[in-house]
Design a protein around this motif. Sequence first.
Motif, PDB file in Angstrom:
ATOM      1  N   LEU A 129       0.831  -1.206   0.000  1.00  0.00           N
ATOM      2  CA  LEU A 129       0.000   0.000   0.000  1.00  0.00           C
ATOM      3  C   LEU A 129       0.869   1.261   0.000  1.00  0.00           C
ATOM      4  N   PHE A 130       1.913   1.269   0.828  1.00  0.00           N
ATOM      5  CA  PHE A 130       2.758   2.465   0.904  1.00  0.00           C
ATOM      6  C   PHE A 130       3.705   2.582  -0.290  1.00  0.00           C
ATOM      7  N   MET A 131       3.947   1.469  -0.983  1.00  0.00           N
ATOM      8  CA  MET A 131       4.714   1.553  -2.227  1.00  0.00           C
ATOM      9  C   MET A 131       3.857   2.227  -3.299  1.00  0.00           C
ATOM     10  N   ALA A 132       2.561   1.914  -3.287  1.00  0.00           N
ATOM     11  CA  ALA A 132       1.641   2.495  -4.265  1.00  0.00           C
ATOM     12  C   ALA A 132       1.281   3.936  -3.905  1.00  0.00           C
ATOM     13  N   LYS A 133       1.262   4.236  -2.608  1.00  0.00           N
ATOM     14  CA  LYS A 133       0.894   5.570  -2.132  1.00  0.00           C
ATOM     15  C   LYS A 133       1.932   6.062  -1.120  1.00  0.00           C
ATOM     16  N   PRO A 134       3.134   6.385  -1.582  1.00  0.00           N
ATOM     17  CA  PRO A 134       4.221   6.785  -0.670  1.00  0.00           C
ATOM     18  C   PRO A 134       3.902   8.009   0.179  1.00  0.00           C
ATOM     19  N   TRP A 135       3.041   8.897  -0.338  1.00  0.00           N
ATOM     20  CA  TRP A 135       2.678  10.091   0.415  1.00  0.00           C
ATOM     21  C   TRP A 135       1.834   9.769   1.654  1.00  0.00           C
ATOM     22  N   ALA A 136       1.258   8.574   1.681  1.00  0.00           N
ATOM     23  CA  ALA A 136       0.391   8.193   2.796  1.00  0.00           C
ATOM     24  C   ALA A 136       1.184   7.690   4.002  1.00  0.00           C
ATOM     25  N   ARG A 137       2.452   7.352   3.785  1.00  0.00           N
ATOM     26  CA  ARG A 137       3.268   6.857   4.889  1.00  0.00           C
ATOM     27  C   ARG A 137       3.716   8.024   5.771  1.00  0.00           C
ATOM     28  N   PRO A 138       3.432   7.963   7.067  1.00  0.00           N
ATOM     29  CA  PRO A 138       3.858   9.045   7.968  1.00  0.00           C
ATOM     30  C   PRO A 138       5.353   8.948   8.265  1.00  0.00           C
ATOM     31  N   LYS A 139       5.918  10.031   8.730  1.00  0.00           N
ATOM     32  CA  LYS A 139       7.322  10.001   9.125  1.00  0.00           C
ATOM     33  C   LYS A 139       7.472   9.125  10.364  1.00  0.00           C
ATOM     34  N   CYS A 140       8.533   8.339  10.394  1.00  0.00           N
ATOM     35  CA  CYS A 140       8.766   7.461  11.538  1.00  0.00           C
ATOM     36  C   CYS A 140       8.926   8.288  12.809  1.00  0.00           C
ATOM     37  N   SER A 141       8.337   7.828  13.858  1.00  0.00           N
ATOM     38  CA  SER A 141       8.394   8.541  15.129  1.00  0.00           C
ATOM     39  C   SER A 141       9.763   8.379  15.790  1.00  0.00           C
TER      40      SER A 141
END
Length: 201
Positions: free
Chosen positions: A159-171
């Motif tokens: 999912l995050f490969m298809a929508k990289p903008w949806a992945r939040p920055k790691c805490s």
Amino acid sequence: MEELVPMSNWVRRFCKQYGKKFFVEVDEEFMRDKYNLLFLEGENYQRSLAVILNESESDAGGKYDVEAAKLYGRIHAKFILTDDGIELMYEKFEKGVFGTCPRALCTRQKVLPIGMCDIPGNEKVRLYCPKCNEVYIPKSARYAKLDGAYFGRNFPQMLFMAKPWARPKCSKAKYVPSLFGFKIHPQAFGSESSDHSEADN
């Protein structure tokens, strides 16, 4: 605009059952393509598929309904790796259907379902937090028996490969233990434990 392929009644009914909110409705056209169902053949495969596609009303609701549910779960794991499947799961993710991370420092980050094993019957579904990169057991008991293989190990990453903008920055936020405002040295508890061990001996 292309006409949407109608869904079978069985699929819609299944996804509305108690504890099935994590599932999306697999497109009927996807299930009719034999290539998409490779390696899923098993006992009562044809009857189960017929139930899912609403082609065998006599078997629906009976013993083949249970087998159909298992087959649908395995089909679902394949479908959610496709563009259409990812889109449907992303909508649920955005709405917070899968819940939020229980870690306080993740500030209610939305999570995704994940399987720890791709073989059915081995692991229950877990929740993956993209902010802390940890997996958790769902809070609600309604998902306690949901098989993780019906979502698979690869879904969140796909999912995050298809929508990289949806992945939040790691805490990077991390809780640091302190006592009266002073940071506790890592060896503080270790030395105390060793003292007790020596005293016991």
